[in-house]
Design a protein around this motif. Structure first.
Motif, PDB file in Angstrom:
ATOM      1  N   ASN A   1      24.056 -16.604 -31.143  1.00  0.00           N
ATOM      2  CA  ASN A   1      23.733 -15.986 -29.867  1.00  0.00           C
ATOM      3  C   ASN A   1      22.383 -15.262 -29.899  1.00  0.00           C
ATOM      4  O   ASN A   1      22.035 -14.529 -28.989  1.00  0.00           O
TER       5      ASN A   1
ATOM      6  N   ASN B   1      35.629 -13.756 -28.630  1.00  0.00           N
ATOM      7  CA  ASN B   1      35.210 -14.140 -27.284  1.00  0.00           C
ATOM      8  C   ASN B   1      35.351 -15.645 -27.115  1.00  0.00           C
ATOM      9  O   ASN B   1      34.556 -16.411 -27.646  1.00  0.00           O
TER      10      ASN B   1
ATOM     11  N   ALA C   1      13.464 -36.743 -29.655  1.00  0.00           N
ATOM     12  CA  ALA C   1      13.880 -35.773 -28.642  1.00  0.00           C
ATOM     13  C   ALA C   1      14.443 -36.479 -27.414  1.00  0.00           C
ATOM     14  O   ALA C   1      13.843 -37.427 -26.895  1.00  0.00           O
TER      15      ALA C   1
ATOM     16  N   GLN D   1      15.152 -28.143 -41.239  1.00  0.00           N
ATOM     17  CA  GLN D   1      13.933 -27.339 -41.220  1.00  0.00           C
ATOM     18  C   GLN D   1      14.052 -26.099 -42.094  1.00  0.00           C
ATOM     19  O   GLN D   1      13.052 -25.580 -42.583  1.00  0.00           O
TER      20      GLN D   1
ATOM     21  N   ILE E   1      28.465 -11.591 -27.088  1.00  0.00           N
ATOM     22  CA  ILE E   1      27.999 -12.270 -25.881  1.00  0.00           C
ATOM     23  C   ILE E   1      26.790 -13.128 -26.238  1.00  0.00           C
ATOM     24  O   ILE E   1      26.124 -12.898 -27.241  1.00  0.00           O
ATOM     25  N   SER E   2      26.516 -14.125 -25.410  1.00  0.00           N
ATOM     26  CA  SER E   2      25.354 -14.985 -25.617  1.00  0.00           C
ATOM     27  C   SER E   2      24.217 -14.467 -24.756  1.00  0.00           C
ATOM     28  O   SER E   2      24.411 -14.185 -23.577  1.00  0.00           O
ATOM     29  N   ARG E   3      23.055 -14.368 -25.344  1.00  0.00           N
ATOM     30  CA  ARG E   3      21.893 -13.909 -24.587  1.00  0.00           C
ATOM     31  C   ARG E   3      21.049 -15.104 -24.178  1.00  0.00           C
ATOM     32  O   ARG E   3      20.882 -16.051 -24.942  1.00  0.00           O
TER      33      ARG E   3
ATOM     34  N   TYR F   1      17.580 -16.791 -23.336  1.00  0.00           N
ATOM     35  CA  TYR F   1      16.166 -16.611 -23.650  1.00  0.00           C
ATOM     36  C   TYR F   1      15.343 -17.635 -22.882  1.00  0.00           C
ATOM     37  O   TYR F   1      15.660 -18.817 -22.864  1.00  0.00           O
TER      38      TYR F   1
ATOM     39  N   TYR G   1      11.651 -19.716 -22.357  1.00  0.00           N
ATOM     40  CA  TYR G   1      10.770 -20.368 -23.329  1.00  0.00           C
ATOM     41  C   TYR G   1       9.803 -19.356 -23.939  1.00  0.00           C
ATOM     42  O   TYR G   1       9.534 -19.395 -25.149  1.00  0.00           O
TER      43      TYR G   1
ATOM     44  N   LYS H   1      11.479 -17.275 -26.514  1.00  0.00           N
ATOM     45  CA  LYS H   1      11.698 -18.018 -27.758  1.00  0.00           C
ATOM     46  C   LYS H   1      10.416 -18.093 -28.575  1.00  0.00           C
ATOM     47  O   LYS H   1      10.434 -17.907 -29.802  1.00  0.00           O
TER      48      LYS H   1
ATOM     49  N   GLN I   1       9.795 -14.725 -30.120  1.00  0.00           N
ATOM     50  CA  GLN I   1      10.759 -14.456 -31.193  1.00  0.00           C
ATOM     51  C   GLN I   1      10.394 -15.210 -32.465  1.00  0.00           C
ATOM     52  O   GLN I   1      10.415 -14.658 -33.571  1.00  0.00           O
ATOM     53  N   TYR I   2      10.051 -16.490 -32.320  1.00  0.00           N
ATOM     54  CA  TYR I   2       9.707 -17.282 -33.497  1.00  0.00           C
ATOM     55  C   TYR I   2       8.402 -16.784 -34.121  1.00  0.00           C
ATOM     56  O   TYR I   2       8.237 -16.785 -35.338  1.00  0.00           O
TER      57      TYR I   2
ATOM     58  N   GLN J   1       9.155 -13.776 -36.110  1.00  0.00           N
ATOM     59  CA  GLN J   1       9.814 -14.136 -37.367  1.00  0.00           C
ATOM     60  C   GLN J   1       8.901 -14.979 -38.263  1.00  0.00           C
ATOM     61  O   GLN J   1       9.327 -15.444 -39.314  1.00  0.00           O
TER      62      GLN J   1
ATOM     63  N   LYS K   1       7.809 -17.959 -37.894  1.00  0.00           N
ATOM     64  CA  LYS K   1       8.235 -19.356 -38.075  1.00  0.00           C
ATOM     65  C   LYS K   1       7.232 -20.259 -37.365  1.00  0.00           C
ATOM     66  O   LYS K   1       7.569 -20.993 -36.425  1.00  0.00           O
TER      67      LYS K   1
ATOM     68  N   TYR L   1       7.898 -24.041 -37.633  1.00  0.00           N
ATOM     69  CA  TYR L   1       8.933 -24.507 -36.714  1.00  0.00           C
ATOM     70  C   TYR L   1       8.383 -24.596 -35.299  1.00  0.00           C
ATOM     71  O   TYR L   1       8.688 -25.530 -34.568  1.00  0.00           O
TER      72      TYR L   1
ATOM     73  N   PHE M   1       6.370 -27.689 -35.130  1.00  0.00           N
ATOM     74  CA  PHE M   1       7.270 -28.847 -35.138  1.00  0.00           C
ATOM     75  C   PHE M   1       7.866 -29.069 -33.751  1.00  0.00           C
ATOM     76  O   PHE M   1       7.882 -30.183 -33.238  1.00  0.00           O
ATOM     77  N   ARG M   2       8.333 -27.976 -33.132  1.00  0.00           N
ATOM     78  CA  ARG M   2       8.939 -28.105 -31.808  1.00  0.00           C
ATOM     79  C   ARG M   2       7.881 -28.503 -30.792  1.00  0.00           C
ATOM     80  O   ARG M   2       8.138 -29.337 -29.921  1.00  0.00           O
TER      81      ARG M   2
ATOM     82  N   ASN N   1       6.965 -32.291 -31.335  1.00  0.00           N
ATOM     83  CA  ASN N   1       8.028 -33.268 -31.047  1.00  0.00           C
ATOM     84  C   ASN N   1       8.579 -33.186 -29.631  1.00  0.00           C
ATOM     85  O   ASN N   1       9.202 -34.127 -29.167  1.00  0.00           O
ATOM     86  N   ASN N   2       8.380 -32.053 -28.985  1.00  0.00           N
ATOM     87  CA  ASN N   2       9.042 -31.873 -27.694  1.00  0.00           C
ATOM     88  C   ASN N   2       8.094 -31.827 -26.508  1.00  0.00           C
ATOM     89  O   ASN N   2       8.527 -31.538 -25.403  1.00  0.00           O
TER      90      ASN N   2
END
Lengths: 289, 241
Positions: A92, A115, A223, A274, B178-180, B182, B184, B187, B190-191, B194, B196, B199, B202-203, B206-207
Motif C-alpha cells: 500500500n 482489512n 507492457a 528489478q 488502507i491503500s493510498r 498515488y 504519476y 510515484k 517517491q522513487y 528512494q 531508484k 527503476y 526502466f519504467r 518500457n512504458n
C-alpha cells in the motif's frame, strides 16, 4: 576379455549416471523455465508439475519477530531445494520498508492485515502448511475450503463468517493473501473497459492438463494493459491444452522480485526481478521436496 | 438526531412501554411475543430499531452485552436473535450513520473506528461473546478502512490530510491497512527520494512511446544547449575583461 571390457564400460556408465543424479537439486521433470512465444507475444514461463505434491508453495506475507521477509526467507531456505520465488500481493506504499499490505493477509496463522477488500481483490489465495494452494473467488460470496480433512464454507460478505474464517486460518496455520482475480474456471474476470495502464505483468496460473495439476509463473515483459496481458496468457495456456482454474496477478511494481533456480541449483540468467529478495515485502516461493 | 416525527416517536414509545420491559424488549417484541421481527418504517427501517440505536450508549460495550444477554435468555431462537441483533448494530446502524461517498467526515469516521476498537477489545475479555464482539469490531474497522481508501481514490491529496493520517494510522495499529492512491507525479517523486533512478529509467523506457521519448530527449538537449550557451556567454565576457 570382452566381458571384462563390457563390465568396465557398464560400471563407468553407472558411475557417471549416479554422479549426474547427485548433482540434481530437484527432478527437472517437475519444473522448467523458458522463453515462449505465442501469436507474437513473448512470455517467460515457469512450469511447475504438482504431481504427488513434490513441488510445494510457501508464502511469506510479512516481517515477523523483527526479521524482514528477506531475512525470513534466507533462514527458511537454508535446507530447501528452491525452484523459484516471486513477489506476491500488493503493497500500500512505495517504500517497501514501511509499506503495509493490501487485502486480508495471514502469515502461517498470524494475522497481518484484517482489512478485507472483497469488492476489488476477488482472489483469496490460501496457502496450506503442506504447500498446497487454493484460489477462491470472493465475487461468488461463499468460499469452500478443505483443511485437515474437514470441508469449510464461509460467506465472505458476512462479518461473522469472515471472523470465523480468520479464526480458522489462525488455528490451522494457513497463509492467506488477496490479489486481483484475472480468470477463474477458464473464464476471464478482468474487463476490457478496465485500466489501460500499460506495464509488464506477472501472473500465477493454476491449471490442469489431462487432469494433472500444474502451476505456472508467467512473466510478460512487453507492457500491456491488464486485460490484454491476461487474455494473451489465457490464450497461450489454452493453446497448450491447459484448462485454466485461476489466474491471479502478482506485484511487479515497487517490489519486483523474481528468481528461478535451475535443477542443478544455479541461478537462471534468463530473467530476474528489478530488486533483490532483501527488498521484498512479501514473497511466494516454490520448492521441491 | 431523531428522524421520526413526534407522533411516530410517541407511537413507538407506547409499544415499548406496553411490553413493560424497557427499550430492549420493545425493540424486539411483537404481537406474538418471543419472535424476532420489526416493522419497516416510512424510510424502510424498523422504527423500533432506530429508537434503540439512537438511545444506545456507543461508549458502553457492557450495555450491548446486557442487551444481548437479555435476547438470548428470552428469545425462542437465540442464535437467530444474536444474528439479527448483530445486523442492527452493523447494517442498520451503517444506514443510519451513512458515510458520505465524497466527503471526508473525520469525526464520524473516528467515532465509528473507536466503536469498532472497543468491540474488538471487548471480545478479548468476554470469551462467551467473543465471536459477536470481534465480528462487530471487524465490521466497523473494515468499513472505516475501506471508506478511507475509497475517499483517497477520489481525492489523491487527502492522504496528506493530518486527520486522514491519524485515522489511517489508528486503523493500521489495529491491523487494518488502507491503500493510498498515488498520482504519476507522486510515484516519480517517491522513487527519486528512494534513489531508484534505475527503476525510473526502466519504467520510462518500457512504458512510454516514441513520441514521449523524443519530447524528453528534445527537452534534455534544449536544456544542455541553453546551459552551453550561458557558459559560453560567461566565458566570452570574462575573456573581454
Amino acid at each position: 576379455m570382452k566381458n571384462t571390457c563390457l563390465l568396465i564400460v557398464l560400471f563407468m556408465g553407472l558411475s557417471i549416471f549416479s554422479n549426474g543424479q547427485d548433482d540434481f537439486v530437484y527432478d527437472p521433470d517437475y519444473a522448467s523455465f523458458g522463453k515462449k512465444e505465442h501469436l507474437g507475444e513473448e512470455f517467460y514461463v515457469v512450469k511447475l508439475n504438482r504431481k504427488n505434491m513434490r513441488v510445494r508453495a510457501k508464502y511469506f506475507a510479512n516481517e515477523m519477530d523483527g526479521k524482514s521477509v528477506g531475512q525470513r526467507f534466507a533462514d527458511w531456505s537454508k535446507n530447501k531445494k528452491l525452484i523459484c520465488y516471486s513477489s506476491g500481493a500488493y503493497m500500500n506504499d512505495f517504500n517497501a520498508s514501511q509499506a503495509g499490505l493490501v487485502g486480508l493477509s495471514v502469515d502461517y496463522g498470524t494475522v497481518v492485515n484484517r482489512n478485507i477488500k472483497a469488492g476489488e481483490l476477488h482472489a483469496l489465495v490460501v496457502v496450506y502448511p503442506n504447500g498446497g494452494i487454493d484460489v477462491c473467488n470472493l465475487a461468488l460470496g461463499t468460499i469452500n475450503l478443505k483443511s485437515g480433512g474437514a470441508e469449510k464454507s464461509y460467506n465472505m460478505n458476512d462479518a461473522y463468517d469472515i471472523n470465523e474464517f480468520v479464526a480458522w486460518a489462525e488455528q490451522e496455520k494457513l497463509t492467506v493473501f488477496q490479489t486481483h482475480l484475472l480468470a477463474h474456471s477458464d473464464q476471464l474476470k478482468v474487463g476490457s473497459n478496465g485500466s489501460s495502464n500499460a506495464r509488464e505483468r506477472r501472473f500465477l496460473v493454476i491449471g490442469s492438463k489431462n487432469e494433472k495439476p500444474y502451476h505456472y509463473l508467467i512473466h510478460k515483459p512487453k507492457a500491456a494493459s491488464l486485460y490484454n496481458s491476461t487474455r494473451a496468457v489465457k490464450e497461450y495456456m489454452n493453446s497448450k491444452g491447459i484448462s485454466v482454474d485461476a489466474i491471479i496477478n502478482l506485484d511487479t511494481g515497487a517490489q519486483d522480485v523474481f528468481r528461478f533456480y535451475n535443477y542443478d541449483g544455479t541461478v537462471s540468467g534468463k530473467l530476474s526481478g528489478q530488486l533483490q529478495v532483501e527488498n521484498a515485502r512479501n514473497l511466494i516461493v516454490y520448492y521441491y521436496q | 438526531m431523531s428522524i421520526l416525527t413526534p407522533e411516530e416517536t410517541q407511537e413507538e414509545m407506547n409499544i415499548i412501554s406496553d411490553c413493560n420491559q424497557g427499550s430492549m424488549a420493545g425493540f424486539f417484541c411483537n404481537e406474538t411475543g418471543g419472535q424476532i421481527s420489526y416493522s419497516k418504517g416510512k424510510l424502510g427501517l424498523g422504527n423500533a430499531a432506530r429508537i434503540y440505536l439512537e438511545q444506545l450508549d456507543y461508549c458502553s460495550m457492557p450495555t450491548i452485552e446486557c442487551d444481548l444477554n437479555y435476547l438470548l435468555d428470552t428469545m425462542k431462537f437465540p442464535s437467530d436473535a444474536e444474528r439479527q441483533f448483530f445486523r442492527y448494530l452493523t447494517d442498520t446502524l451503517a444506514e443510519h450513520r451513512t458515510f458520505k461517498d465524497d466527503e471526508f467526515e473525520s469525526d464520524l469516521l473516528m467515532n465509528q473506528l473507536i466503536f469498532g476498537e472497543r468491540a474488538a477489545y471487548y471480545a478479548t475479555i468476554k470469551p462467551k461473546y467473543s465471536l459477536f464482539f470481534s465480528a462487530l469490531g471487524q465490521f466497523w474497522m473494515n468499513k472505516v478502512a475501506n471508506h478511507l481508501t475509497s475517499l483517497n481514490e477520489i481525492e489523491s491529496d487527502l492522504k496528506y490530510n493530518l486527520n486522514f493520517i491519524q485515522i489511517a494510522n489508528r486503523c493500521a495499529q489495529n491491523n487494518y491497512y488502507i491503500s493510498r492512491n498515488y498520482t504519476y507525479l507522486d510515484k516519480i517523486v517517491q522513487y527519486a527520494i528512494q534513489k531508484k533512478f534505475g527503476y525510473l529509467w526502466f519504467r520510462f523506457w518500457n512504458n512510454t512511446g516514441m513520441g514521449v521519448k523524443t519530447l524528453v530527449l528534445l527537452i534534455i538537449v534544449s536544456g544542455i544547449w541553453a546551459y552551453g550557451l550561458l557558459i559560453n556567454q560567461i566565458v566570452h565576457k570574462l575573456k573581454r575583461k
